[in-house]
Design a protein around this motif. Sequence first.
Motif, PDB file in Angstrom:
ATOM      1  N   ALA A 172     -36.850  -7.132  33.738  1.00  0.00           N
ATOM      2  CA  ALA A 172     -36.929  -5.968  32.859  1.00  0.00           C
ATOM      3  C   ALA A 172     -36.115  -6.234  31.595  1.00  0.00           C
ATOM      4  O   ALA A 172     -35.013  -6.782  31.670  1.00  0.00           O
ATOM      5  N   LEU A 173     -36.668  -5.867  30.448  1.00  0.00           N
ATOM      6  CA  LEU A 173     -35.989  -6.059  29.162  1.00  0.00           C
ATOM      7  C   LEU A 173     -35.719  -4.706  28.528  1.00  0.00           C
ATOM      8  O   LEU A 173     -36.652  -3.933  28.279  1.00  0.00           O
ATOM      9  N   ARG A 174     -34.445  -4.424  28.268  1.00  0.00           N
ATOM     10  CA  ARG A 174     -34.052  -3.150  27.666  1.00  0.00           C
ATOM     11  C   ARG A 174     -33.940  -3.316  26.156  1.00  0.00           C
ATOM     12  O   ARG A 174     -32.920  -3.764  25.640  1.00  0.00           O
ATOM     13  N   TYR A 175     -35.004  -2.953  25.453  1.00  0.00           N
ATOM     14  CA  TYR A 175     -35.020  -3.075  23.999  1.00  0.00           C
ATOM     15  C   TYR A 175     -34.097  -2.036  23.371  1.00  0.00           C
ATOM     16  O   TYR A 175     -34.095  -0.869  23.769  1.00  0.00           O
ATOM     17  N   PHE A 176     -33.382  -2.458  22.330  1.00  0.00           N
ATOM     18  CA  PHE A 176     -32.620  -1.511  21.530  1.00  0.00           C
ATOM     19  C   PHE A 176     -33.549  -1.026  20.403  1.00  0.00           C
ATOM     20  O   PHE A 176     -34.718  -0.751  20.668  1.00  0.00           O
ATOM     21  N   ASN A 177     -33.124  -0.888  19.179  1.00  0.00           N
ATOM     22  CA  ASN A 177     -33.952  -0.253  18.142  1.00  0.00           C
ATOM     23  C   ASN A 177     -34.825  -1.295  17.453  1.00  0.00           C
ATOM     24  O   ASN A 177     -34.393  -1.944  16.509  1.00  0.00           O
ATOM     25  N   VAL A 178     -36.041  -1.445  17.930  1.00  0.00           N
ATOM     26  CA  VAL A 178     -36.954  -2.484  17.441  1.00  0.00           C
ATOM     27  C   VAL A 178     -37.618  -2.014  16.146  1.00  0.00           C
ATOM     28  O   VAL A 178     -38.075  -0.879  16.038  1.00  0.00           O
ATOM     29  N   TYR A 179     -37.671  -2.915  15.155  1.00  0.00           N
ATOM     30  CA  TYR A 179     -38.308  -2.586  13.877  1.00  0.00           C
ATOM     31  C   TYR A 179     -38.993  -3.844  13.351  1.00  0.00           C
ATOM     32  O   TYR A 179     -38.790  -4.939  13.863  1.00  0.00           O
ATOM     33  N   GLY A 180     -39.796  -3.668  12.308  1.00  0.00           N
ATOM     34  CA  GLY A 180     -40.421  -4.817  11.673  1.00  0.00           C
ATOM     35  C   GLY A 180     -41.842  -4.557  11.233  1.00  0.00           C
ATOM     36  O   GLY A 180     -42.375  -3.453  11.407  1.00  0.00           O
ATOM     37  N   ALA A 181     -42.446  -5.569  10.641  1.00  0.00           N
ATOM     38  CA  ALA A 181     -43.841  -5.480  10.220  1.00  0.00           C
ATOM     39  C   ALA A 181     -44.707  -5.096  11.413  1.00  0.00           C
ATOM     40  O   ALA A 181     -44.484  -5.553  12.531  1.00  0.00           O
ATOM     41  N   ARG A 182     -45.692  -4.243  11.154  1.00  0.00           N
ATOM     42  CA  ARG A 182     -46.632  -3.687  12.134  1.00  0.00           C
ATOM     43  C   ARG A 182     -46.084  -2.484  12.882  1.00  0.00           C
ATOM     44  O   ARG A 182     -46.753  -1.956  13.770  1.00  0.00           O
ATOM     45  N   MET A 183     -44.867  -2.048  12.567  1.00  0.00           N
ATOM     46  CA  MET A 183     -44.355  -0.867  13.256  1.00  0.00           C
ATOM     47  C   MET A 183     -45.170   0.365  12.863  1.00  0.00           C
ATOM     48  O   MET A 183     -45.882   0.362  11.856  1.00  0.00           O
ATOM     49  N   MET A 193     -37.090   4.525   8.484  1.00  0.00           N
ATOM     50  CA  MET A 193     -37.145   3.502   7.438  1.00  0.00           C
ATOM     51  C   MET A 193     -38.500   3.489   6.729  1.00  0.00           C
ATOM     52  O   MET A 193     -38.582   3.160   5.556  1.00  0.00           O
ATOM     53  N   ILE A 194     -39.569   3.905   7.418  1.00  0.00           N
ATOM     54  CA  ILE A 194     -40.873   4.008   6.760  1.00  0.00           C
ATOM     55  C   ILE A 194     -40.851   5.169   5.758  1.00  0.00           C
ATOM     56  O   ILE A 194     -41.364   5.059   4.636  1.00  0.00           O
ATOM     57  N   LYS A 195     -40.227   6.267   6.143  1.00  0.00           N
ATOM     58  CA  LYS A 195     -40.101   7.400   5.215  1.00  0.00           C
ATOM     59  C   LYS A 195     -39.290   6.994   3.983  1.00  0.00           C
ATOM     60  O   LYS A 195     -39.606   7.380   2.856  1.00  0.00           O
ATOM     61  N   TRP A 196     -38.255   6.203   4.193  1.00  0.00           N
ATOM     62  CA  TRP A 196     -37.445   5.738   3.062  1.00  0.00           C
ATOM     63  C   TRP A 196     -38.226   4.777   2.176  1.00  0.00           C
ATOM     64  O   TRP A 196     -38.088   4.807   0.958  1.00  0.00           O
ATOM     65  N   LEU A 251     -26.807   4.856   9.718  1.00  0.00           N
ATOM     66  CA  LEU A 251     -27.945   5.206   8.873  1.00  0.00           C
ATOM     67  C   LEU A 251     -27.608   4.983   7.398  1.00  0.00           C
ATOM     68  O   LEU A 251     -28.460   4.544   6.620  1.00  0.00           O
ATOM     69  N   LYS A 252     -26.373   5.276   7.005  1.00  0.00           N
ATOM     70  CA  LYS A 252     -25.956   5.021   5.622  1.00  0.00           C
ATOM     71  C   LYS A 252     -26.053   3.537   5.290  1.00  0.00           C
ATOM     72  O   LYS A 252     -26.539   3.154   4.218  1.00  0.00           O
ATOM     73  N   GLN A 253     -25.575   2.687   6.206  1.00  0.00           N
ATOM     74  CA  GLN A 253     -25.638   1.234   5.987  1.00  0.00           C
ATOM     75  C   GLN A 253     -27.083   0.740   5.974  1.00  0.00           C
ATOM     76  O   GLN A 253     -27.438  -0.135   5.181  1.00  0.00           O
ATOM     77  N   LEU A 254     -27.894   1.313   6.846  1.00  0.00           N
ATOM     78  CA  LEU A 254     -29.306   0.930   6.910  1.00  0.00           C
ATOM     79  C   LEU A 254     -29.997   1.221   5.578  1.00  0.00           C
ATOM     80  O   LEU A 254     -30.705   0.364   5.029  1.00  0.00           O
ATOM     81  N   LEU A 255     -29.789   2.420   5.040  1.00  0.00           N
ATOM     82  CA  LEU A 255     -30.408   2.778   3.766  1.00  0.00           C
ATOM     83  C   LEU A 255     -29.881   1.893   2.646  1.00  0.00           C
ATOM     84  O   LEU A 255     -30.669   1.432   1.801  1.00  0.00           O
ATOM     85  N   GLU A 307     -38.654  -8.447   5.109  1.00  0.00           N
ATOM     86  CA  GLU A 307     -39.987  -8.764   5.648  1.00  0.00           C
ATOM     87  C   GLU A 307     -40.779  -7.486   5.917  1.00  0.00           C
ATOM     88  O   GLU A 307     -41.982  -7.417   5.622  1.00  0.00           O
ATOM     89  N   LEU A 308     -40.107  -6.464   6.462  1.00  0.00           N
ATOM     90  CA  LEU A 308     -40.761  -5.173   6.696  1.00  0.00           C
ATOM     91  C   LEU A 308     -41.257  -4.577   5.386  1.00  0.00           C
ATOM     92  O   LEU A 308     -42.398  -4.114   5.289  1.00  0.00           O
ATOM     93  N   SER A 309     -40.424  -4.605   4.362  1.00  0.00           N
ATOM     94  CA  SER A 309     -40.781  -4.019   3.066  1.00  0.00           C
ATOM     95  C   SER A 309     -41.976  -4.729   2.454  1.00  0.00           C
ATOM     96  O   SER A 309     -42.919  -4.087   1.964  1.00  0.00           O
ATOM     97  N   GLN A 310     -41.951  -6.063   2.486  1.00  0.00           N
ATOM     98  CA  GLN A 310     -43.066  -6.850   1.921  1.00  0.00           C
ATOM     99  C   GLN A 310     -44.371  -6.499   2.620  1.00  0.00           C
ATOM    100  O   GLN A 310     -45.411  -6.317   1.974  1.00  0.00           O
ATOM    101  N   TRP A 311     -44.303  -6.415   3.935  1.00  0.00           N
ATOM    102  CA  TRP A 311     -45.505  -6.083   4.711  1.00  0.00           C
ATOM    103  C   TRP A 311     -46.004  -4.683   4.379  1.00  0.00           C
ATOM    104  O   TRP A 311     -47.205  -4.481   4.154  1.00  0.00           O
ATOM    105  N   TYR A 312     -45.080  -3.723   4.317  1.00  0.00           N
ATOM    106  CA  TYR A 312     -45.484  -2.332   4.119  1.00  0.00           C
ATOM    107  C   TYR A 312     -46.110  -2.110   2.751  1.00  0.00           C
ATOM    108  O   TYR A 312     -47.162  -1.470   2.633  1.00  0.00           O
ATOM    109  N   PHE A 313     -45.508  -2.691   1.726  1.00  0.00           N
ATOM    110  CA  PHE A 313     -46.047  -2.482   0.390  1.00  0.00           C
ATOM    111  C   PHE A 313     -47.333  -3.285   0.168  1.00  0.00           C
ATOM    112  O   PHE A 313     -48.236  -2.836  -0.526  1.00  0.00           O
TER     113      PHE A 313
END
Length: 320
Positions: A172-183, A193-196, A251-255, A307-313
């Motif tokens: 069993a794998l306990r994922y923490f907060n997964v993000y990235g292209a295709r989310m 982060m998509i809203k941002w 969240l502040k650091q993430l933004l 990488e997420l930003s490049q994919w999303y835009f």
Amino acid sequence: MENAKIFITGGAGFIGSYVVEELLAYKPARIIILDNLIRGSLENMQAFINNPVIEFVEGDIRDRELLEKCVAGADYVFHMAALRINSCAANPRDGFEVMLQSTFELAELCLKHKVKKVIYSSSASVYGLAQHFPTPETDNPYDNQTFYGGAKLWGEQLFRSYKFMFGLDYVALRYFNVYGARMDTDGKYTEVMIKWLDCIRDGKAPLIYGDGSTTMDFVYVRDVAKANVAALLAEVTDEAFNVGNCEETSLKQLLHTLLKVNNSTLAPEYREANSVNPVSRRLADNTKAKNFLAFQPSISLEEGLYELSQWYFEKQKIKI
């Protein structure tokens, strides 16, 4: 794994599609993907859908007859199909059918068809607000308050009991907060982060609800996929492993980092918190995964957000 037959539930999804890409490098004979395309998509499978090794079956994991056709003859199974945490809260009966009943049916079928090993996608949600930071796998799950976390923990216990009673190997794998292209980018429960990113696109002030001090452990999806393959290859069974980036990010650091990688000078607007978050901190201890699976995350938050930003835009054909 070479020449093996592998079955993946939710293989057209965000994480599942990356697992498929990782597995193809090991030259399996066949990879069967079952997905109802509610959260997954054909777009996610674009890189491999025409590969002769791939067999895509559009259908629901709740269809037991279809599920058995997919499991029959499989050497290994990755169980990744799930509802989102908020979807489970909004529709507990759906949560029960998808997260518990179908997981039970899958375990039964894996036993019946002599599957060699199951890799089960669990979640850090099982901890609720953890007792220790960084959080080891030995922390208790009694602070979990979510249907989703309870369902994921039940799945772990189901496979553990089937290992004890019947010898069915699993990890069993306990994922923490997964993000990235295709989310997930659409719908009521779109990630913050998509809203941002939409705010960056539109030149509008990104919103932070509360004081922005809530922390998460953001792990990039390609690292999560590597952990899944490592769990299959390792000579280990009857164990649960954290899969995080081992960094606590508010969240502040993430933004701040998201604005930085997009060369944006926007300033956030703070609003009163509109919900109570019972989990204010997340930080994984990956020591066990490092020792047993030789797994370590390799993608920094800055690299992942770029990488997420490049994919999303690019997905929206928008240039900033």
